[in-house]
Write an enzyme that holds these catalytic residues in place. Structure first.
Site, PDB file in Angstrom:
ATOM      1  N   LYS A  48      84.618  91.643  24.473  1.00  0.00           N
ATOM      2  CA  LYS A  48      83.296  91.016  24.358  1.00  0.00           C
ATOM      3  C   LYS A  48      82.765  90.587  25.722  1.00  0.00           C
ATOM      4  CE  LYS A  48      84.053  92.355  21.058  1.00  0.00           C
ATOM      5  NZ  LYS A  48      85.082  92.877  20.150  1.00  0.00           N
ATOM      6  N   GLY A 172      89.121 108.581  17.984  1.00  0.00           N
ATOM      7  CA  GLY A 172      89.031 107.553  16.942  1.00  0.00           C
ATOM      8  C   GLY A 172      87.686 106.858  16.988  1.00  0.00           C
ATOM      9  N   TYR A 175      86.252 100.753  14.739  1.00  0.00           N
ATOM     10  CA  TYR A 175      85.472  99.760  15.487  1.00  0.00           C
ATOM     11  C   TYR A 175      85.933  99.601  16.934  1.00  0.00           C
ATOM     12  CZ  TYR A 175      88.453  95.515  15.460  1.00  0.00           C
ATOM     13  OH  TYR A 175      89.434  94.589  15.698  1.00  0.00           O
ATOM     14  N   GLY A 261      94.270 103.364  15.632  1.00  0.00           N
ATOM     15  CA  GLY A 261      94.800 102.381  14.682  1.00  0.00           C
ATOM     16  C   GLY A 261      95.818 101.456  15.306  1.00  0.00           C
ATOM     17  N   ARG A 262      96.165 100.426  14.533  1.00  0.00           N
ATOM     18  CA  ARG A 262      97.127  99.434  14.998  1.00  0.00           C
ATOM     19  C   ARG A 262      98.215  99.233  13.953  1.00  0.00           C
ATOM     20  NH1 ARG A 262      95.709  96.697  19.418  1.00  0.00           N
ATOM     21  NH2 ARG A 262      96.939  94.859  18.871  1.00  0.00           N
ATOM     22  N   ASP A 301      97.386  89.750  11.586  1.00  0.00           N
ATOM     23  CA  ASP A 301      97.551  91.204  11.670  1.00  0.00           C
ATOM     24  C   ASP A 301      98.898  91.663  11.111  1.00  0.00           C
ATOM     25  OD1 ASP A 301      95.132  91.156  12.971  1.00  0.00           O
ATOM     26  OD2 ASP A 301      95.799  92.266  14.746  1.00  0.00           O
ATOM     27  N   ALA A 309      90.521  88.281  13.989  1.00  0.00           N
ATOM     28  CA  ALA A 309      91.013  87.009  14.510  1.00  0.00           C
ATOM     29  C   ALA A 309      90.690  85.853  13.574  1.00  0.00           C
ATOM     30  CB  ALA A 309      90.415  86.759  15.884  1.00  0.00           C
ATOM     31  N   HIS A 432      60.051  81.149  13.821  1.00  0.00           N
ATOM     32  CA  HIS A 432      59.304  82.300  14.340  1.00  0.00           C
ATOM     33  C   HIS A 432      59.160  82.157  15.851  1.00  0.00           C
ATOM     34  CE1 HIS A 432      56.443  85.565  14.538  1.00  0.00           C
ATOM     35  NE2 HIS A 432      55.667  84.787  15.304  1.00  0.00           N
TER      36      HIS A 432
HETATM   37  P1  FAD Z   1      97.998  88.354  17.772  1.00  0.00           P
HETATM   38  O1  FAD Z   1      96.737  87.885  18.356  1.00  0.00           O
HETATM   39  O2  FAD Z   1      98.353  89.788  17.978  1.00  0.00           O
HETATM   40  O3  FAD Z   1      99.160  87.433  18.338  1.00  0.00           O
HETATM   41  C1  FAD Z   1     100.491  87.677  18.028  1.00  0.00           C
HETATM   42  C2  FAD Z   1     101.373  87.085  19.136  1.00  0.00           C
HETATM   43  O4  FAD Z   1     102.719  87.133  18.690  1.00  0.00           O
HETATM   44  C3  FAD Z   1     101.326  87.886  20.423  1.00  0.00           C
HETATM   45  O5  FAD Z   1     101.120  87.012  21.516  1.00  0.00           O
HETATM   46  C4  FAD Z   1     102.701  88.561  20.491  1.00  0.00           C
HETATM   47  O6  FAD Z   1     103.119  88.767  21.827  1.00  0.00           O
HETATM   48  C5  FAD Z   1     103.566  87.529  19.769  1.00  0.00           C
HETATM   49  N1  FAD Z   1     104.803  88.067  19.187  1.00  0.00           N
HETATM   50  C6  FAD Z   1     104.945  89.205  18.439  1.00  0.00           C
HETATM   51  N2  FAD Z   1     106.231  89.340  18.050  1.00  0.00           N
HETATM   52  C7  FAD Z   1     106.900  88.274  18.553  1.00  0.00           C
HETATM   53  C8  FAD Z   1     108.263  87.847  18.497  1.00  0.00           C
HETATM   54  N3  FAD Z   1     109.170  88.524  17.800  1.00  0.00           N
HETATM   55  N4  FAD Z   1     108.608  86.715  19.147  1.00  0.00           N
HETATM   56  C9  FAD Z   1     107.688  85.990  19.841  1.00  0.00           C
HETATM   57  N5  FAD Z   1     106.396  86.343  19.912  1.00  0.00           N
HETATM   58  C10 FAD Z   1     106.000  87.469  19.271  1.00  0.00           C
HETATM   59  N6  FAD Z   1      89.073  90.597  16.002  1.00  0.00           N
HETATM   60  C11 FAD Z   1      87.937  89.913  15.754  1.00  0.00           C
HETATM   61  O7  FAD Z   1      87.922  89.109  14.817  1.00  0.00           O
HETATM   62  N7  FAD Z   1      86.812  90.097  16.519  1.00  0.00           N
HETATM   63  C12 FAD Z   1      86.780  90.982  17.546  1.00  0.00           C
HETATM   64  O8  FAD Z   1      85.749  91.122  18.210  1.00  0.00           O
HETATM   65  C13 FAD Z   1      87.956  91.718  17.835  1.00  0.00           C
HETATM   66  N8  FAD Z   1      87.981  92.610  18.853  1.00  0.00           N
HETATM   67  C14 FAD Z   1      89.128  93.281  19.133  1.00  0.00           C
HETATM   68  C15 FAD Z   1      89.128  94.209  20.164  1.00  0.00           C
HETATM   69  C16 FAD Z   1      90.255  94.911  20.468  1.00  0.00           C
HETATM   70  C17 FAD Z   1      90.251  95.907  21.586  1.00  0.00           C
HETATM   71  C18 FAD Z   1      91.471  94.661  19.732  1.00  0.00           C
HETATM   72  C19 FAD Z   1      92.745  95.385  20.065  1.00  0.00           C
HETATM   73  C20 FAD Z   1      91.484  93.750  18.698  1.00  0.00           C
HETATM   74  C21 FAD Z   1      90.308  93.060  18.382  1.00  0.00           C
HETATM   75  N9  FAD Z   1      90.266  92.150  17.319  1.00  0.00           N
HETATM   76  C22 FAD Z   1      89.110  91.487  17.036  1.00  0.00           C
HETATM   77  C23 FAD Z   1      91.447  91.910  16.463  1.00  0.00           C
HETATM   78  C24 FAD Z   1      92.158  90.607  16.854  1.00  0.00           C
HETATM   79  O9  FAD Z   1      92.540  90.669  18.195  1.00  0.00           O
HETATM   80  C25 FAD Z   1      93.369  90.401  15.966  1.00  0.00           C
HETATM   81  O10 FAD Z   1      92.980  90.504  14.616  1.00  0.00           O
HETATM   82  C26 FAD Z   1      93.990  89.034  16.206  1.00  0.00           C
HETATM   83  O11 FAD Z   1      94.421  88.891  17.540  1.00  0.00           O
HETATM   84  C27 FAD Z   1      95.167  88.828  15.265  1.00  0.00           C
HETATM   85  O12 FAD Z   1      95.711  87.566  15.477  1.00  0.00           O
HETATM   86  P2  FAD Z   1      97.235  87.252  15.158  1.00  0.00           P
HETATM   87  O13 FAD Z   1      97.396  85.805  15.423  1.00  0.00           O
HETATM   88  O14 FAD Z   1      97.562  87.800  13.825  1.00  0.00           O
HETATM   89  O15 FAD Z   1      98.080  88.129  16.206  1.00  0.00           O
END
Ligand code: FAD
Length: 446
Positions: A48, A172, A175, A261-262, A301, A309, A432
């Protein structure tokens, strides 16, 4: 023994940690990378920040078209990444300070589950009454010959590009691919998107998907839809992307972005030993986000789509409410989403195809942007608001494609959440001239 041990300090984990402290639960949070997770370091915020720069560049081009002289050469990515790093650092510092002030105990290291109440990190065992898995996801590359060649990047390694690509090929059209494609196109790269499905954004409402394809093409983005990539080669310093079409076709560029994909981060957690149930799509949870082991919860995720997020953050709050025996009414059916492309796309609720599939009687309304005063003033009249209504005029889904759609969707998300006939809001006055008057135009058309 801590009350809550969180693995992963992304938006899911850190919001849960702060919420837990508000409820006087003791919290330890572990991350193997950095506070803020994917969202802050390689996802939402970096993309962003660059979207904003790209928007500014588009604005400058608009000035040029009006006859003003705007000097932009020579173009370098370096100051843009420096700006992105500054933004990421500011937000990381903010969240770190909040966690510190709330007395969340932060541990850095890779965590694995030992049993239903124990986690191991850095060779030490930590015991907890409840464990929350918020380990996020990572980009995956399909099994295509040449997928790991130098110059083939994913949404994380893209952030290390030193030069603006001359020709960026995006594999791909979901989004993440579309956002980066339109950003780099606005920055001045030639961009091509190769998408296996017949449309961009295959899960978006069909009318929106059709329109973004038209607008992307108009902005000079080359689209190869219903097309699979068969291999990538490096010849004379160029990346050749070979595509499976009735007659084999190849395009060549200097950077290839793989955005196919992720995948949930679950492999390193030792889930089998602890008997936490999962599938390739993520950890399985019940309606209160508990896994098959009662004391272990999972959010964000790592439990699968939608990977957003704000979904992760609200799931974190929901888990804390359950642990603290508090009632919290979060409407997970009304999770809005935004694609930060040019123009932006925002939606909440069902697509028309989903409504049809459910066999619901419905009507659609479509309000074009072209007679909205602010859109005309901005020179951004591309787009429309489409709503899907039930026979009582209750909102089943809302889909917007236009500049600043991100700011317009919240009002519709609220209406969707409230579940009242939209005719009840006809008397709500919108300012407006604003883009939000598109909602008023809709309400007055009912
Ligand atoms: P994450 O943010 O992935 O955090 C997980 C954390 O856990 C990481 O720091 C990782 O290192 C840590 N971890 C993993 N395994 C272990 C372990 N075994 N021990 C210790 N630590 C560990 N979403 C939106 O809502 N709006 C957007 O505009 C948007 N844009 C995006 C753009 C891109 C390019 C990408 C890739 C994603 C985007 N997303 C967006 C998606 C968003 O980033 C994720 O949905 C969000 O970060 C998920 O949050 P989370 O807390 O589930 O995991």
């Amino acid at each position: 023994m801590v009350d809550l041990l969180i693995i992963g300090a992304g938006p899911g984990g850190y919001e849960a940690a702060l919420e837990a402290r508000k409820n006087n639960l003791s919290v330890t949070m572990i991350d193997d990378n950095a506070i803020g997770g994917t969202c802050l370091h390689v996802g939402c915020i970096p993309s962003k920040t660059m979207h904003h720069i790209a928007e500014t560049m588009r604005g400058m081009r608009q000035l040029t078209q009006m006859g003003m002289k705007v000097e932009l050469e020579p173009f370098s990515l370096e100051p843009l990444w420096m700006n992105k790093d500054k933004v990421v650092q500011t937000l990381t510092d903010d969240i770190t300070a909040l966690l510190k002030a709330a007395q969340v105990n932060m541990v850095f290291g890779r965590a694995t589950l030992v049993d239903a109440h124990t986690v191991e990190v850095n060779g030490e065992k930590i015991e907890a009454t409840n464990i929350l898995l918020a380990t996020g996801s990572r980009a995956v590359r399909p099994n295509i010959p040449g997928i790991n060649l130098p110059g083939v990047v994913d949404s994380t390694t893209l952030l290390s590009l030193t030069k603006l690509p001359e020709h960026l090929i995006v594999i791909g059209g979901g989004y993440i691919g579309l956002e980066w494609a339109t950003i780099f196109s606005a920055l001045g790269s030639e961009v091509s998107i190769v998408e296996f499905m017949p449309t961009l954004l295959p899960s978006a409402d069909e009318d929106i998907a059709k329109r973004i394809a038209v607008l992307a093409k108009r902005d000079g983005i080359n689209l190869h839809l219903s097309t699979a990539v068969s291999s990538i080669e490096k010849i004379d310093g160029r990346l050749i992307v070979n595509m499976d079409t009735p007659t084999p076709v190849a395009i060549n560029g200097d950077v290839v972005l793989v955005a196919t994909g992720r995948k949930p981060n679950i492999e390193m957690l030792n889930l089998n030993q602890v008997k936490v149930d999962y599938s390739p799509n993520g950890i399985r949870v019940n309606n209160v986000l508990q896994t098959s082991v009662e004391s272990i919860y999972a959010i964000g995720d790592c439990i699968g789509a939608p990977m957003l997020a704000h979904k992760a953050s609200f799931q974190g709050k929901q888990v804390v409410a359950h642990i603290a025996h508090r009632h919290l009414d979060i409407d997970f059916a009304a999770i809005p989403s935004v694609v930060f492309s040019f123009p932006e796309i925002a939606s909440v609720g069902l697509t028309e195809a989903e409504v049809k599939l459910k066999g619901i009687i419905y009507e659609t309304k479509r309000i074009p942007l072209r007679s909205n005063g602010k859109a005309v003033a901005n020179g951004e009249t591309d787009g429309f608001l489409k709503v899907i209504l039930d026979p009582d005029k209750k909102l089943l889904g809302a889909h917007i494609i236009c500049a600043q759609a991100n700011t317009l969707i919240s009002e519709l998300a609220l209406m969707y959440h409230l579940g009242r006939p939209l005719t009840e809001y006809t008397g709500v006055i919108h300012v407006h001239p604003t883009l939000s008057e598109i909602v008023q135009t809709l309400l007055q058309s009912l």
